[in-house]
Design an enzyme around this catalytic site. Sequence first.
Site, PDB file in Angstrom:
ATOM      1  N   ASN A  49      -5.086 -11.313  14.455  1.00 48.40           N
ATOM      2  CA  ASN A  49      -4.030 -12.203  13.960  1.00 48.40           C
ATOM      3  C   ASN A  49      -2.657 -11.556  14.121  1.00 48.40           C
ATOM      4  O   ASN A  49      -1.673 -12.231  14.468  1.00 48.40           O
ATOM      5  CB  ASN A  49      -4.284 -12.557  12.500  1.00 48.40           C
ATOM      6  CG  ASN A  49      -5.464 -13.499  12.328  1.00 48.40           C
ATOM      7  OD1 ASN A  49      -5.843 -14.222  13.252  1.00 48.40           O
ATOM      8  ND2 ASN A  49      -6.064 -13.495  11.146  1.00 48.40           N
ATOM      9  N   TYR A  79     -15.300   1.160   7.666  1.00 42.38           N
ATOM     10  CA  TYR A  79     -13.928   1.583   7.945  1.00 42.38           C
ATOM     11  C   TYR A  79     -13.800   2.173   9.338  1.00 42.38           C
ATOM     12  O   TYR A  79     -12.924   1.792  10.124  1.00 42.38           O
ATOM     13  CB  TYR A  79     -13.487   2.590   6.894  1.00 42.38           C
ATOM     14  CG  TYR A  79     -12.045   3.039   7.006  1.00 42.38           C
ATOM     15  CD1 TYR A  79     -11.002   2.129   6.850  1.00 42.38           C
ATOM     16  CD2 TYR A  79     -11.719   4.374   7.233  1.00 42.38           C
ATOM     17  CE1 TYR A  79      -9.672   2.531   6.936  1.00 42.38           C
ATOM     18  CE2 TYR A  79     -10.398   4.791   7.314  1.00 42.38           C
ATOM     19  CZ  TYR A  79      -9.385   3.869   7.169  1.00 42.38           C
ATOM     20  OH  TYR A  79      -8.078   4.278   7.262  1.00 42.38           O
ATOM     21  N   THR A  81      -3.038  12.020   4.421  1.00 44.21           N
ATOM     22  CA  THR A  81      -1.631  11.952   4.034  1.00 44.21           C
ATOM     23  C   THR A  81      -1.547  11.769   2.522  1.00 44.21           C
ATOM     24  O   THR A  81      -2.378  11.078   1.929  1.00 44.21           O
ATOM     25  CB  THR A  81      -0.930  10.779   4.750  1.00 44.21           C
ATOM     26  OG1 THR A  81      -1.102  10.930   6.168  1.00 44.21           O
ATOM     27  CG2 THR A  81       0.548  10.746   4.438  1.00 44.21           C
ATOM     28  N   ARG A 121      -9.424  10.342  -2.605  1.00 47.08           N
ATOM     29  CA  ARG A 121      -9.366  11.382  -1.605  1.00 47.08           C
ATOM     30  C   ARG A 121      -8.989  12.717  -2.234  1.00 47.08           C
ATOM     31  O   ARG A 121      -8.644  12.798  -3.408  1.00 47.08           O
ATOM     32  CB  ARG A 121      -8.417  10.984  -0.474  1.00 47.08           C
ATOM     33  CG  ARG A 121      -9.052   9.942   0.436  1.00 47.08           C
ATOM     34  CD  ARG A 121      -8.112   9.396   1.464  1.00 47.08           C
ATOM     35  NE  ARG A 121      -7.205   8.401   0.901  1.00 47.08           N
ATOM     36  CZ  ARG A 121      -6.441   7.598   1.633  1.00 47.08           C
ATOM     37  NH1 ARG A 121      -6.476   7.682   2.951  1.00 47.08           N
ATOM     38  NH2 ARG A 121      -5.644   6.709   1.058  1.00 47.08           N
ATOM     39  N   LYS A 139     -11.719   0.327  12.526  1.00 47.03           N
ATOM     40  CA  LYS A 139     -10.560   0.921  13.188  1.00 47.03           C
ATOM     41  C   LYS A 139     -10.823   1.149  14.678  1.00 47.03           C
ATOM     42  O   LYS A 139      -9.908   1.011  15.504  1.00 47.03           O
ATOM     43  CB  LYS A 139     -10.197   2.234  12.507  1.00 47.03           C
ATOM     44  CG  LYS A 139      -9.634   2.068  11.106  1.00 47.03           C
ATOM     45  CD  LYS A 139      -8.341   1.281  11.093  1.00 47.03           C
ATOM     46  CE  LYS A 139      -7.673   1.296   9.722  1.00 47.03           C
ATOM     47  NZ  LYS A 139      -6.401   0.527   9.693  1.00 47.03           N
ATOM     48  N   GLY A 191       0.811  -1.209   0.000  1.00 48.55           N
ATOM     49  CA  GLY A 191       0.000   0.000   0.000  1.00 48.55           C
ATOM     50  C   GLY A 191       0.843   1.256   0.000  1.00 48.55           C
ATOM     51  O   GLY A 191       2.079   1.214   0.044  1.00 48.55           O
ATOM     52  N   PHE A 192       0.168   2.383  -0.028  1.00 49.12           N
ATOM     53  CA  PHE A 192       0.825   3.688  -0.063  1.00 49.12           C
ATOM     54  C   PHE A 192       1.746   3.882   1.139  1.00 49.12           C
ATOM     55  O   PHE A 192       2.961   4.069   0.996  1.00 49.12           O
ATOM     56  CB  PHE A 192      -0.262   4.771  -0.124  1.00 49.12           C
ATOM     57  CG  PHE A 192       0.193   6.163   0.171  1.00 49.12           C
ATOM     58  CD1 PHE A 192       1.319   6.697  -0.444  1.00 49.12           C
ATOM     59  CD2 PHE A 192      -0.522   6.949   1.063  1.00 49.12           C
ATOM     60  CE1 PHE A 192       1.730   7.992  -0.173  1.00 49.12           C
ATOM     61  CE2 PHE A 192      -0.127   8.244   1.337  1.00 49.12           C
ATOM     62  CZ  PHE A 192       1.007   8.764   0.728  1.00 49.12           C
ATOM     63  N   ASP A 194       0.696  -8.773   1.899  1.00 52.74           N
ATOM     64  CA  ASP A 194      -0.384  -8.026   1.242  1.00 52.74           C
ATOM     65  C   ASP A 194      -1.159  -8.984   0.350  1.00 52.74           C
ATOM     66  O   ASP A 194      -0.597  -9.969  -0.138  1.00 52.74           O
ATOM     67  CB  ASP A 194       0.182  -6.875   0.402  1.00 52.74           C
ATOM     68  CG  ASP A 194      -0.776  -5.694   0.284  1.00 52.74           C
ATOM     69  OD1 ASP A 194      -1.888  -5.898  -0.247  1.00 52.74           O
ATOM     70  OD2 ASP A 194      -0.424  -4.581   0.711  1.00 52.74           O
ATOM     71  N   SER A 221      -5.359  -2.470   5.114  1.00 53.90           N
ATOM     72  CA  SER A 221      -6.778  -2.117   5.063  1.00 53.90           C
ATOM     73  C   SER A 221      -7.008  -1.195   3.883  1.00 53.90           C
ATOM     74  O   SER A 221      -6.198  -0.299   3.623  1.00 53.90           O
ATOM     75  CB  SER A 221      -7.241  -1.388   6.332  1.00 53.90           C
ATOM     76  OG  SER A 221      -8.598  -0.988   6.208  1.00 53.90           O
TER      77      SER A 221
END
Length: 336
Positions: free
Chosen positions: A127, A173, A203, A214, A177, A37-38, A58, A103
């Site tokens: 996990n 989401y 970010t 986004r 979290k 991911g980013f 991933d 995620s």
Amino acid sequence: MTEATHTEGHMTEPHPTPVPSTATSGPLRILITGSAGFVGSHLVERFLNEGHTVTGVDNYISGQVSNTDLFRDHPRFTFIEADVSHGIPYTGEKLDWVMHFASPASPPHYQQFPVETLMVGAQGTQNGLELAHAHGAGFFLASTSEVYGDPHVHPQPETYWGNVNPIGVRSCYDEAKRYAEAITMAYHRSRGVNTRIIRIFNTYGPRMRPDDGRVITNFVHQALRGEPLTVYGDGSQTRSFQYIDDLVEGISRLMMVKYHEPVNLGNPEEYSVVEIAEVVKDIFGSGNIVFEDLPSDDPKIRKPNVDVAKRLLRMKYTNDVQLRLEILKEEWGKLK
């Protein structure tokens, strides 16, 4: 923006001790979920550059194969393709850290995969905690500013409990979290796992997916395609924007501090969405700004209170969105 004086949903404010050093004590063995991911790929890069050994995990539900390819031939990097909600098939040497960054994180992605998002926040977190517990390793959770929902307190301190719609389109989401934070604290309190929790505010930077959905990503890629910039609502809703290098630095510093409560990591400078559209328009020479209806449960204000990060991590922030976008213009232009 004027700071609100609401006190609802607060708990006692923590008083962290400043960190004496951000240096590591030696090479570490680190497992990172969401490594394609980013944010995860930037952590892989940082830790490899510091001499650590990294295992990435991933399943590419929102990560990119190209991010794994950046490190695939590195002698201290190993990749495992797996869905951590079903287990983490790691059989290597003893780990020092398990870092859970897996995620979907943007509204289009987690709304496309709501069940998977809930599961990676719930079962995936457990996990990771079990793996950390078995290895005597630290566990680092990537949480989000979305736990504050559409906040009644501004800016948002870690002591604010939030205003979240538990059954809305964003709840898969938000609540994933919030649960992830709860189980992380439970493992720390009941099983002694050495945990860290960060709440990441908006970010941006290299390696974001073009379809991330986004604010900055949308504006930049619309500008690169010569399309109007789409602002939802009247554009008065606010966001703060943190460059990826600052986030990675904050993560690295927090690893060196024994502090288990959540920590906001974000830039405290605040922009309205329409202000950011104007900045992108000027830098990229794009066309008009158009306005559409505001999505359901979209927060009206979002800005971190970073007093804890400043005291605990000695973090410093600069108002540099325009400079960063100038730097990224050439790189993101390659995606045109």
